[in-house]
Scaffold this active site. Structure first.
Site, PDB file in Angstrom:
ATOM      1  N   TRP A  79     -17.362 -54.819  33.417  1.00 52.04           N
ATOM      2  CA  TRP A  79     -16.020 -55.388  33.581  1.00 52.04           C
ATOM      3  C   TRP A  79     -15.793 -55.749  35.047  1.00 52.04           C
ATOM      4  O   TRP A  79     -16.305 -55.083  35.943  1.00 52.04           O
ATOM      5  CB  TRP A  79     -14.965 -54.378  33.132  1.00 52.04           C
ATOM      6  CG  TRP A  79     -15.127 -53.889  31.723  1.00 52.04           C
ATOM      7  CD1 TRP A  79     -15.619 -52.689  31.327  1.00 52.04           C
ATOM      8  CD2 TRP A  79     -14.809 -54.599  30.519  1.00 52.04           C
ATOM      9  NE1 TRP A  79     -15.638 -52.594  29.953  1.00 52.04           N
ATOM     10  CE2 TRP A  79     -15.146 -53.762  29.432  1.00 52.04           C
ATOM     11  CE3 TRP A  79     -14.286 -55.867  30.248  1.00 52.04           C
ATOM     12  CZ2 TRP A  79     -14.954 -54.122  28.106  1.00 52.04           C
ATOM     13  CZ3 TRP A  79     -14.089 -56.237  28.917  1.00 52.04           C
ATOM     14  CH2 TRP A  79     -14.429 -55.385  27.872  1.00 52.04           C
ATOM     15  N   GLU A 137      -0.575 -55.704   5.886  1.00 56.33           N
ATOM     16  CA  GLU A 137      -0.382 -55.213   7.261  1.00 56.33           C
ATOM     17  C   GLU A 137      -0.231 -53.690   7.264  1.00 56.33           C
ATOM     18  O   GLU A 137      -0.704 -53.003   8.173  1.00 56.33           O
ATOM     19  CB  GLU A 137       0.857 -55.865   7.898  1.00 56.33           C
ATOM     20  CG  GLU A 137       0.695 -57.354   8.172  1.00 56.33           C
ATOM     21  CD  GLU A 137      -0.472 -57.676   9.097  1.00 56.33           C
ATOM     22  OE1 GLU A 137      -0.602 -57.026  10.144  1.00 56.33           O
ATOM     23  OE2 GLU A 137      -1.266 -58.583   8.763  1.00 56.33           O
ATOM     24  N   ASN A 155       3.135 -60.022  16.992  1.00 59.41           N
ATOM     25  CA  ASN A 155       1.740 -59.694  16.645  1.00 59.41           C
ATOM     26  C   ASN A 155       0.733 -60.756  17.063  1.00 59.41           C
ATOM     27  O   ASN A 155      -0.343 -60.447  17.576  1.00 59.41           O
ATOM     28  CB  ASN A 155       1.602 -59.459  15.130  1.00 59.41           C
ATOM     29  CG  ASN A 155       2.165 -58.109  14.739  1.00 59.41           C
ATOM     30  OD1 ASN A 155       2.647 -57.373  15.588  1.00 59.41           O
ATOM     31  ND2 ASN A 155       2.120 -57.796  13.454  1.00 59.41           N
ATOM     32  N   TRP A 165      -6.891 -53.485  20.050  1.00 56.48           N
ATOM     33  CA  TRP A 165      -7.529 -53.812  21.329  1.00 56.48           C
ATOM     34  C   TRP A 165      -9.041 -53.948  21.174  1.00 56.48           C
ATOM     35  O   TRP A 165      -9.664 -54.838  21.735  1.00 56.48           O
ATOM     36  CB  TRP A 165      -7.176 -52.766  22.396  1.00 56.48           C
ATOM     37  CG  TRP A 165      -5.906 -53.145  23.094  1.00 56.48           C
ATOM     38  CD1 TRP A 165      -4.647 -52.705  22.822  1.00 56.48           C
ATOM     39  CD2 TRP A 165      -5.775 -54.102  24.159  1.00 56.48           C
ATOM     40  NE1 TRP A 165      -3.731 -53.319  23.652  1.00 56.48           N
ATOM     41  CE2 TRP A 165      -4.400 -54.176  24.482  1.00 56.48           C
ATOM     42  CE3 TRP A 165      -6.671 -54.887  24.866  1.00 56.48           C
ATOM     43  CZ2 TRP A 165      -3.911 -55.017  25.484  1.00 56.48           C
ATOM     44  CZ3 TRP A 165      -6.184 -55.727  25.869  1.00 56.48           C
ATOM     45  CH2 TRP A 165      -4.820 -55.788  26.163  1.00 56.48           C
ATOM     46  N   TRP A 189      -3.682 -52.374   6.918  1.00 55.28           N
ATOM     47  CA  TRP A 189      -4.394 -52.394   8.204  1.00 55.28           C
ATOM     48  C   TRP A 189      -4.097 -51.114   8.982  1.00 55.28           C
ATOM     49  O   TRP A 189      -4.980 -50.500   9.582  1.00 55.28           O
ATOM     50  CB  TRP A 189      -3.944 -53.594   9.058  1.00 55.28           C
ATOM     51  CG  TRP A 189      -4.803 -54.807   8.949  1.00 55.28           C
ATOM     52  CD1 TRP A 189      -4.470 -55.989   8.342  1.00 55.28           C
ATOM     53  CD2 TRP A 189      -6.127 -55.004   9.473  1.00 55.28           C
ATOM     54  NE1 TRP A 189      -5.511 -56.887   8.451  1.00 55.28           N
ATOM     55  CE2 TRP A 189      -6.532 -56.315   9.142  1.00 55.28           C
ATOM     56  CE3 TRP A 189      -7.021 -54.188  10.185  1.00 55.28           C
ATOM     57  CZ2 TRP A 189      -7.775 -56.837   9.506  1.00 55.28           C
ATOM     58  CZ3 TRP A 189      -8.270 -54.710  10.550  1.00 55.28           C
ATOM     59  CH2 TRP A 189      -8.628 -56.013  10.197  1.00 55.28           C
ATOM     60  N   TRP A 221     -10.732 -53.267  28.153  1.00 57.21           N
ATOM     61  CA  TRP A 221      -9.669 -53.226  27.137  1.00 57.21           C
ATOM     62  C   TRP A 221      -8.837 -51.947  27.226  1.00 57.21           C
ATOM     63  O   TRP A 221      -7.668 -51.928  26.863  1.00 57.21           O
ATOM     64  CB  TRP A 221     -10.256 -53.397  25.729  1.00 57.21           C
ATOM     65  CG  TRP A 221     -11.209 -52.304  25.295  1.00 57.21           C
ATOM     66  CD1 TRP A 221     -12.565 -52.306  25.426  1.00 57.21           C
ATOM     67  CD2 TRP A 221     -10.884 -51.053  24.669  1.00 57.21           C
ATOM     68  NE1 TRP A 221     -13.105 -51.149  24.931  1.00 57.21           N
ATOM     69  CE2 TRP A 221     -12.106 -50.348  24.447  1.00 57.21           C
ATOM     70  CE3 TRP A 221      -9.690 -50.448  24.259  1.00 57.21           C
ATOM     71  CZ2 TRP A 221     -12.166 -49.090  23.858  1.00 57.21           C
ATOM     72  CZ3 TRP A 221      -9.740 -49.186  23.666  1.00 57.21           C
ATOM     73  CH2 TRP A 221     -10.958 -48.519  23.476  1.00 57.21           C
TER      74      TRP A 221
END
Length: 437
Positions: free
Chosen positions: A291, A260, A326, A367, A263, A344
């Site tokens: 959208w 993590e 998360n 996102w 990441w 987003w």
């Protein structure tokens, strides 16, 4: 303190601690007394929408703690409330500055600010030196063999591990050199009120993370249990050292937790190499999506009133605590971008406003992953089903009952604002149309 005496200034930003601080360590070894500095930057503060923004309170408390620690060493912290470039004009006037040390910050605004400050200092013959502190690897330290940046996480992670050597995790022994701090009287701090803010009553998580990392792999996906470390806030503002966290995980062979942290470094590397991803899709064709952007539905999502209990629980947790689990972050992000077909960037902005541990690189990366427009993206046709996610990760509805107590009472809980099966089909059509052009 003698204003004529040559000084090294150490500029605190996202590294609010004395221990194991790369830039501070180097400043203390510069040969001049070190005056620590923190600037409450108006450029950043003026953009914040909430006057009780909890992160400002957290920083303010961390600054108070730093000041206290520095007093023990006969020094103090110079705290200014100003635009960073203007603050430096005054510092140069008032002090004989020999050099300025600080730690890197790669967010787009910070990069521009640091360039402007460097130019200003250099005109006065003052060195501006910056160091790597908030990550183990940055910029081009983990790249493909041809020198190009990775755009997929798994090969990046493999290279990260193969590049790692024990010295990368060693702490900087700042304690040995604290005698080199400039001796000053206690300097006063501007108050929150003077800066136009008020104290937030939000609870801040502590720095205890060791208790969760041993069974992190088994528990991390279940929002009703404390299976995650909540260390993100401390990592964001540097009240804890990344080297300490990585060292602990490495020593305990806790790869899932360490992954993590990797990441986070992957997304920072992406933002550094592809700064446009801050507000544009990593894959440009995803900026062609039409959208729906229904403002009423967006408000229902923000308020936790969508009629989908797992989504509502997550949004209410965020609004009340500044934190969201998360797994639930992925569910609510998929719901907004795919079920509601809302851009987003609207969700990213709302998270930026509310999350205590908001970090631009990870937030934008997460996102874009959820929307399918990012790097190591879930294919656009992978659309989370809120009901099956609930069955899998909140089987006994413990998390939902905590945040959505009225769920059991059908009279008071809102009906779903959209039908998931309909939304799924609509999403597939909209994405297909955008990508077919």
């Amino acid at each position: 303190m003698d204003n004529k005496m040559p000084l090294t200034i150490f500029w605190f930003r996202r590294d609010l601690r004395l221990n194991d601080n790369a830039g501070l360590y180097n400043a203390l070894k510069s040969g001049n007394p070190v005056l620590p500095l923190f600037i409450f930057d108006k450029e950043i503060l003026d953009k914040l929408e909430d006057k009780d923004d909890a992160r400002v309170t957290f920083i303010y408390q961390a600054i108070g703690q730093l000041s206290k620690e520095l007093r023990k060493h006969g020094s103090s912290l110079l705290v200014l409330y100003d635009k960073a470039t203007h603050a430096w004009d005054n510092i140069i006037k008032e002090h004989n500055v020999a050099s300025v040390y600080t730690n890197h910050d790669h967010e787009p605004y910070a990069t521009q600010r640091d360039e402007a400050v460097k130019e200003k200092l250099n005109k006065h013959g003052i060195d501006f030196k910056t160091f790597k502190d908030q990550v183990i690897f940055e910029k081009n330290e983990v790249v493909k063999d041809d020198g190009k940046p990775y755009t997929v996480y798994t090969p990046y992670q493999r290279k990260w591990y193969s590049t790692l050597k024990p010295f990368y995790l060693k702490a900087y022994p700042t304690e040995k050199y604290l005698r080199n701090l400039a001796e000053t009287k206690a300097l006063s701090l501007p108050t929150l009120k003077e800066m136009g803010f008020e104290k937030s009553n939000m609870h801040f998580p502590g720095q205890q993370y060791q208790d969760v990392i041993s069974d992190y792999k088994e528990k991390r996906n279940f929002p009703a249990v404390k299976g995650t470390s909540h260390i993100g806030l401390h990592l964001r503002f540097g009240t804890v050292s990344i080297r300490e966290l990585a060292r602990t995980a490495h020593a305990h062979h806790e790869k899932t937790w360490l992954n993590e942290l990797i990441w986070r470094e992957f997304y920072m590397m992406i933002l550094y190499h592809f700064p446009h991803t801050m507000n544009h899709a990593f894959r440009p064709e995803y900026d062609r999506i039409k959208w729906v952007n229904d403002e009423k539905q967006f408000k229902a999502w923000c308020d936790g009133q969508t009629g989908y209990p797992i989504v509502d629980a997550g949004m209410r947790e965020l609004n009340a605590t500044g934190f969201m689990h998360n797994r639930v972050r992925m569910i609510v992000a998929s719901f907004l971008s795919k079920d509601l077909l809302i851009d987003w960037r609207w969700g990213e902005h709302y998270f930026a406003r509310k999350l205590l541990d908001y970090e631009m690189a990870s937030n934008v990366g997460g996102w874009q992953w959820a929307a399918g427009s990012g790097t190591d993206a879930a294919p656009y046709f992978r659309i989370f089903n809120p009901d099956s996610q609930t069955k899998k990760f909140d089987t006994n509805l413990q998390y939902i009952k905590k945040w959505v107590p009225e769920y059991a009472d059908f009279g008071h809980y809102p009906k779903p604002i959209i039908d998931h099966a309909f939304a799924r089909e609509r999403c597939l059509k909209a994405f297909k149309a955008a990508l077919a052009k």
